[in-house]
Design a protein around this motif. Structure first.
Motif, PDB file in Angstrom:
ATOM      1  N   ARG A  31       0.833  -1.210   0.000  1.00  0.00           N
ATOM      2  CA  ARG A  31       0.000   0.000   0.000  1.00  0.00           C
ATOM      3  C   ARG A  31       0.861   1.251   0.000  1.00  0.00           C
ATOM      4  NH1 ARG A  31      -3.521   0.831   4.379  1.00  0.00           N
ATOM      5  NH2 ARG A  31      -4.256   2.539   3.076  1.00  0.00           N
ATOM      6  N   GLU A  32       1.982   1.212   0.715  1.00  0.00           N
ATOM      7  CA  GLU A  32       2.879   2.361   0.715  1.00  0.00           C
ATOM      8  C   GLU A  32       3.432   2.604  -0.684  1.00  0.00           C
ATOM      9  OE1 GLU A  32       6.550   4.015   3.398  1.00  0.00           O
ATOM     10  OE2 GLU A  32       6.651   1.967   2.664  1.00  0.00           O
ATOM     11  N   GLN A  33       3.789   1.534  -1.399  1.00  0.00           N
ATOM     12  CA  GLN A  33       4.285   1.693  -2.761  1.00  0.00           C
ATOM     13  C   GLN A  33       3.227   2.319  -3.660  1.00  0.00           C
ATOM     14  OE1 GLN A  33       7.582   1.074  -3.576  1.00  0.00           O
ATOM     15  NE2 GLN A  33       7.596   0.880  -1.344  1.00  0.00           N
ATOM     16  N   ALA A  34       1.987   1.898  -3.502  1.00  0.00           N
ATOM     17  CA  ALA A  34       0.903   2.480  -4.295  1.00  0.00           C
ATOM     18  C   ALA A  34       0.720   3.956  -3.969  1.00  0.00           C
ATOM     19  CB  ALA A  34      -0.394   1.713  -4.044  1.00  0.00           C
ATOM     20  N   GLU A  35       0.823   4.315  -2.675  1.00  0.00           N
ATOM     21  CA  GLU A  35       0.708   5.723  -2.279  1.00  0.00           C
ATOM     22  C   GLU A  35       1.824   6.550  -2.910  1.00  0.00           C
ATOM     23  OE1 GLU A  35      -1.487   7.326  -0.469  1.00  0.00           O
ATOM     24  OE2 GLU A  35      -2.656   5.774   0.548  1.00  0.00           O
ATOM     25  N   LEU A  36       3.034   6.002  -2.933  1.00  0.00           N
ATOM     26  CA  LEU A  36       4.153   6.729  -3.536  1.00  0.00           C
ATOM     27  C   LEU A  36       3.931   6.925  -5.029  1.00  0.00           C
ATOM     28  CD1 LEU A  36       7.164   5.018  -1.702  1.00  0.00           C
ATOM     29  CD2 LEU A  36       6.347   7.363  -1.402  1.00  0.00           C
ATOM     30  N   ASP A  37       3.424   5.903  -5.714  1.00  0.00           N
ATOM     31  CA  ASP A  37       3.129   6.046  -7.145  1.00  0.00           C
ATOM     32  C   ASP A  37       2.112   7.164  -7.374  1.00  0.00           C
ATOM     33  OD1 ASP A  37       4.865   4.090  -7.893  1.00  0.00           O
ATOM     34  OD2 ASP A  37       3.355   2.498  -8.033  1.00  0.00           O
ATOM     35  N   TRP A  38       1.072   7.171  -6.551  1.00  0.00           N
ATOM     36  CA  TRP A  38       0.027   8.191  -6.716  1.00  0.00           C
ATOM     37  C   TRP A  38       0.602   9.589  -6.464  1.00  0.00           C
ATOM     38  CZ3 TRP A  38      -4.965   8.248  -8.381  1.00  0.00           C
ATOM     39  CH2 TRP A  38      -5.723   9.377  -8.101  1.00  0.00           C
ATOM     40  N   SER A  39       1.407   9.734  -5.417  1.00  0.00           N
ATOM     41  CA  SER A  39       2.003  11.039  -5.098  1.00  0.00           C
ATOM     42  C   SER A  39       2.939  11.508  -6.195  1.00  0.00           C
ATOM     43  CB  SER A  39       2.760  10.966  -3.775  1.00  0.00           C
ATOM     44  OG  SER A  39       1.907  10.587  -2.722  1.00  0.00           O
ATOM     45  N   ALA A  40       3.595  10.560  -6.876  1.00  0.00           N
ATOM     46  CA  ALA A  40       4.539  10.915  -7.937  1.00  0.00           C
ATOM     47  C   ALA A  40       3.841  11.204  -9.259  1.00  0.00           C
ATOM     48  CB  ALA A  40       5.555   9.792  -8.124  1.00  0.00           C
ATOM     49  N   GLY A  41       2.529  11.123  -9.288  1.00  0.00           N
ATOM     50  CA  GLY A  41       1.796  11.390 -10.521  1.00  0.00           C
ATOM     51  C   GLY A  41       1.504  10.151 -11.338  1.00  0.00           C
ATOM     52  N   LEU A  42       1.982   8.977 -10.890  1.00  0.00           N
ATOM     53  CA  LEU A  42       1.722   7.714 -11.599  1.00  0.00           C
ATOM     54  C   LEU A  42       0.407   7.136 -11.071  1.00  0.00           C
ATOM     55  CD1 LEU A  42       5.349   6.273 -11.406  1.00  0.00           C
ATOM     56  CD2 LEU A  42       4.300   7.535 -13.309  1.00  0.00           C
ATOM     57  N   ARG A  43      -0.661   7.818 -11.376  1.00  0.00           N
ATOM     58  CA  ARG A  43      -1.939   7.498 -10.740  1.00  0.00           C
ATOM     59  C   ARG A  43      -2.475   6.140 -11.178  1.00  0.00           C
ATOM     60  NH1 ARG A  43      -5.191  13.104  -9.712  1.00  0.00           N
ATOM     61  NH2 ARG A  43      -3.480  14.126  -8.606  1.00  0.00           N
ATOM     62  N   ASP A  44      -2.385   5.846 -12.455  1.00  0.00           N
ATOM     63  CA  ASP A  44      -2.871   4.542 -12.915  1.00  0.00           C
ATOM     64  C   ASP A  44      -2.091   3.413 -12.253  1.00  0.00           C
ATOM     65  OD1 ASP A  44      -4.750   5.698 -14.501  1.00  0.00           O
ATOM     66  OD2 ASP A  44      -3.568   5.610 -16.341  1.00  0.00           O
ATOM     67  N   ALA A  45      -0.773   3.589 -12.111  1.00  0.00           N
ATOM     68  CA  ALA A  45       0.048   2.554 -11.486  1.00  0.00           C
ATOM     69  C   ALA A  45      -0.367   2.325 -10.035  1.00  0.00           C
ATOM     70  CB  ALA A  45       1.527   2.937 -11.558  1.00  0.00           C
ATOM     71  N   GLY A  46      -0.619   3.422  -9.299  1.00  0.00           N
ATOM     72  CA  GLY A  46      -1.045   3.281  -7.911  1.00  0.00           C
ATOM     73  C   GLY A  46      -2.355   2.538  -7.788  1.00  0.00           C
ATOM     74  N   VAL A  47      -3.334   2.889  -8.644  1.00  0.00           N
ATOM     75  CA  VAL A  47      -4.629   2.221  -8.598  1.00  0.00           C
ATOM     76  C   VAL A  47      -4.485   0.747  -8.960  1.00  0.00           C
ATOM     77  CG1 VAL A  47      -6.910   2.094  -9.668  1.00  0.00           C
ATOM     78  CG2 VAL A  47      -5.944   4.316  -9.051  1.00  0.00           C
TER      79      VAL A  47
END
Length: 883
Positions: A31-47
């Motif tokens: 979940r932390e990795q997904a949060e980092l992806d979302w914060s970095a603008g990689l929204r599709d990757a986080g989801v």
């Protein structure tokens, strides 16, 4: 630390086979990795990461880990909602509702799981230790946004046009039916009309279904939002200002009325009221106290009758008023020192004196007075509150009421006999007994207090105790009134001019207070309330804390429509006093004796104003004044702090940050009338203290001479910032302030939205007010330069009114106290306009044609506008643009 222990594990580790402890840590890691992806603008990757994670563990993880599963599902829903990548129904069905149900089912198990290392894991990924609380607020926020979106859509011009078209088609259908009734069915015209009627009927049916669906969705979203906010508030131990303000705003916008109306909106209002009833009983009352002004002001609207039964709940009142009465009663019983003064102010609604008093009394809402009196009667009759309340509540209510009456009597005392040559004579102390010839005096209050236990003594009005969640205000938790000085001093002229009074607390300290009459202090009190909320936002932000950003506040306690007690701001003086006080001893005269005096500059600018000079002429006069006057405010720091260089640097930084913070907040809230007598300088901290908030929410732009600058950033203000002027610490502090406001705009707008429902708050200036405001500004500037001094006393203290107490015009009091429906609708429209403008500012829009600006871009534009010669030259002369 718990997450650090699994960072070396492979992301592809088998989550299902890891065992319960390993599963929990691996889940958190993913979940932390997904949060980092979302914060970095990689929204599709986080989801996709969270979706993949849910797919691997759904139905197979240990029961205790279902909380993590629920939080992940909730997070995906929040991301989809933010990106608007799924429809509302799909979001609720696929993500929000399953997450909430999941967390509800495992709530008891999670109480044990959230202890120890697991609590650290939840904190590390930004979640509360109580997942159900977090999910309740998240889902409530989503339903509230859906409700607001649908309401805005239905209020839009396109929807209203469609409603009008529907009404036209409905009228056409009725006319067609009438024609069919008049024709024979075997006629050709009848068949034509029948086909047309069938088409219209199908169209109207489609519209009916859509309109009813929209109504149902609005009602459902409203009820669900309030219900889920209630769940979160009951579970949370914090203040939850945002959630409380949202609940109050939605509740006020949909007040339940008596009767059984089948309309969906009425049914939804009744359900909302039922949810609030549960909150009144179950949610700690301290959460509502920050909104005491707005909550109490809704009492008894529309002249509803009230009875003292059930602590003033009101047996014959509407369901909304009954619930409101229960909430007000509980707040007063559990937090009397914070709430009783506001209830007394409503009860004293008829205690109006000065200009326009008779007319205002004729237009006051008697229902509010009766309602407040009924609740006070219940409290004073010995009715006890719930947990942690004052043991001597009845005595406390009676003594606090008598104390308020004594303040009102002092404020109303005629002081004209103490005037000489248009100003208050320098008589020193004046005996209160000789001044107050009628009404309650402080001696009566003190004699009654001697017979009461310490816990029943009223708190110092201008030194309220910290708000306690446990509602325990014992003898040592509150500074209580012990004695009063027998004399007062006057600060200004007028029949009911302000009086400076000293009150002694049982802590051995003397508290100086300003007692004002014939002046409405309620708007100033509300602005202090907003500033307190903003300060809480600053405290919650690391950058703002590092710069020690804050707005200096002071206590204002209204006791009637035009009476109030204000905290005396010790150790301050007006900016105008330092720059241009009487006898030529201002900084400009002392340090630049060969320059033009500030008085000469003011006279030249006033002359241009009176002869209605063109904008070009006024710009020429302004620049000529600037050319013959050096800024002199730097000497404030050299005079007071130069002996210790480190202190000089610290105080200059504190001043710069204080100006930046108050400037940006003032601009967002549209605070105007920032002339040099409405800004005080603190002698020890060098911070600025703003006073007199009669012009707010951009009302300065509708004055006879509109205010053209966002805040006061004149040459003298900048001179105090040092060699970097506005380029260094000032612009950085402005950016931090604006960033915090933008990041918390939903909370800020929600708190301000509650004001829209406050019938005591004036959103509009009357024409008389607008004219008198700028006339008073000229008079104040002249008084400061010619010897008035703004009412500063010998100790350097300063009234928070600038020493002026203009009486409210009859139209102002009528507007504030009146109960006319059309007038109320106009006020609501003005409130919506003001809130829309604040929303635009927080989104980065500073004009109608420009794009949204970044934080830094918006700050630079505001600074440039505030220092623009063309804009400054067009200001009213009393504003003092040349200083």
């Amino acid at each position: 630390a718990a997450l650090e222990s699994v960072r070396d594990l492979l992301p592809a580790a088998d989550l299902v086979a890891a065992g319960e402890g390993g599963q929990h840590l691996l889940f958190a890691w993913h979940r932390e990795q997904a949060e980092l992806d979302w914060s970095a603008g990689l929204r599709d990757a986080g989801v996709h990461k969270l979706e993949h994670l849910l797919g691997r563990v759904e139905g197979r993880v240990a029961p205790a880990l279902r909380t993590q599963e629920g939080l992940a599902r909730l997070r995906i829903g929040e991301w989809h909602a933010e990106g608007r990548s799924l429809g509302a129904e799909a979001l609720v069905v696929q993500y929000f509702q399953p997450a909430y149900e999941n967390l509800t089912q495992v709530d008891e198990a999670q109480k044990a799981l959230s202890a120890g290392a697991d609590r650290e894991v939840l904190a590390a990924i930004g979640m509360d230790a109580d997942p159900l609380e977090h999910s309740s607020f998240a889902l409530a926020d989503y339903y509230a946004r859906l409700h607001d979106s649908l309401v805005a859509r239905r209020e839009a011009a396109e929807w209203q046009d469609r409603v009008r078209v529907n009404e036209g088609r409905r009228a056409e259908y009725r006319r067609t039916e009438e024609l069919l009734a008049a024709l024979s069915s075997d006629e050709e015209a009848w068949k034509t009309y029948k086909r047309h009627a069938l088409r219209l009927e199908r169209e109207l049916e489609l519209d009916r279904v859509e309109f009813e669906a929209a109504d149902a969705h609005v009602a459902n979203n409203l009820v669900e939002a309030v219900r889920l906010y209630g769940v979160g508030l009951r579970r949370s131990a914090g203040r939850d200002m945002r959630a409380v303000a949202r609940v109050v705003s939605l509740w006020f916008a949909h007040p339940a009325q008596a009767g059984s109306d089948p309309d969906p909106a009425a049914a939804a209002a009744a359900q909302v009221n039922s949810e609030v009833v549960e909150m009144v009983d179950a949610v700690p009352s301290f959460k509502f106290v920050p909104l005491v002004y707005q909550i109490f002001s809704r009492l008894g609207g529309g002249g509803e009758e009230a009875t003292p039964d059930d602590l003033g709940a009101g047996g014959g009142a509407s369901p909304f008023q009954q619930t409101l009465g229960r909430l007000v009663s509980r707040m007063c019983a559990e937090h009397p020192h914070h709430c009783l003064p506001q209830l007394l102010a409503l009860r004293n609604g008829g205690e109006i004196f000065g200009e326009g008093g008779d007319q205002a009394r004729m237009n006051m809402d008697e229902g509010k007075v009766r309602r407040a009196d009924a609740i006070l009667t219940g409290l004073a009759g010995g009715a006890q509150g719930r947990r942690g309340c004052e043991r001597n509540l009845a005595q406390l209510v009676k003594l606090t009421s008598r104390l308020a009456n004594a303040y009102i009597a002092l404020a109303a005392a005629d002081t004209s006999r103490y005037h000489q040559r248009g100003r208050a004579r320098t008589l020193g102390d004046i005996d209160i007994k000789k001044m107050v010839e009628r009404g309650t005096n402080f001696g009566d209050v003190l004699r009654a207090a001697r017979k009461a236990p310490r816990e029943a003594l009223p708190a110092m009005f201008t030194a309220a105790p910290p708000l306690r969640p446990d509602a325990r205000y014992g003898a040592d938790a509150v500074v209580r009134v012990r004695d009063f000085a027998t004399t007062v001093r006057l600060t200004d002229t007028g029949v009911n001019c302000p009086k400076v009074l000293v009150c002694y607390g049982d802590d051995g300290r003397a508290y100086k207070q300003l007692v004002k009459g014939a002046d409405d202090t309620r708007q100033d009190a509300v602005m202090q309330q907003v500033f307190t909320t903003v300060n809480e936002l600053f405290q919650g932000d690391a950058g703002a804390r590092a710069r020690r950003l804050r707005i200096v506040t002071y206590r204002i306690v209204p006791l009637s429509p035009n009476t109030g007690v204000l905290e005396w701001v010790e150790g301050t003086e007006p900016l105008g006093n330092f720059l241009m006080d009487r006898s030529g001893r201002g900084a400009h005269s002392r340090y630049y004796p060969d320059d033009w005096s500030p008085e000469k500059g003011r006279k030249l600018m006033t002359a241009a104003y009176k002869r209605k000079a063109s904008p070009q002429e006024r710009l020429k006069v302004y620049r000529e004044c600037c050319a013959h006057m050096h800024p002199a405010f730097r000497f404030f720091f050299l005079e007071r702090f130069s002996a210790v260089p480190e202190q000089l640097v610290e105080r200059r930084a504190a001043y710069t940050h204080s100006v930046a913070c108050s400037s940006i907040v003032g601009h967002v809230l549209g605070i105007g009338d920032r002339h040099s007598n409405n800004i005080l300088l603190h002698h020890s901290t060098a911070e600025v203290v703003h006073i007199d908030f009669g012009i707010t929410f951009e009302q300065g732009k509708i004055l006879a001479f509109p205010e053209t600058v966002p805040f006061r950033l004149t040459r003298d203000i900048v001179d105090g910032m040092g060699v970097t002027a506005t380029r260094g610490a000032f612009s950085a502090a402005c950016a931090d302030t604006l960033r915090v406001l933008r990041e918390n705009r939903r909370l800020l707008l929600t708190v301000l939205e509650v004001l829209m429902h406050d019938p005591l708050h004036s959103w509009m200036l009357s024409p008389v007010q607008a004219r008198n405001k700028q006339r008073d500004d000229v008079d104040a500037a002249a008084a400061t330069q010619q010897g008035g001094g703004g009412g500063r006393n010998s100790s350097g203290g300063r009234s928070s009114s600038g020493g002026r107490s203009p009486s409210p015009s009859p139209s102002t009091l009528t507007q504030t106290l009146g109960n006319d429906g059309a007038e109320r609708a106009s006020t609501v429209d003005a409130a919506r306009r003001a809130l829309y403008r604040i929303q635009q500012k927080l989104a980065g829009y500073e004009d109608a044609i420009g794009d949204a600006l970044s934080v830094e871009g918006q700050v630079q534009k505001l600074i440039a506008d505030a220092r623009d010669d063309v804009r400054l030259a067009q200001l009213f002369p009393g504003w003092g643009a040349h200083l």
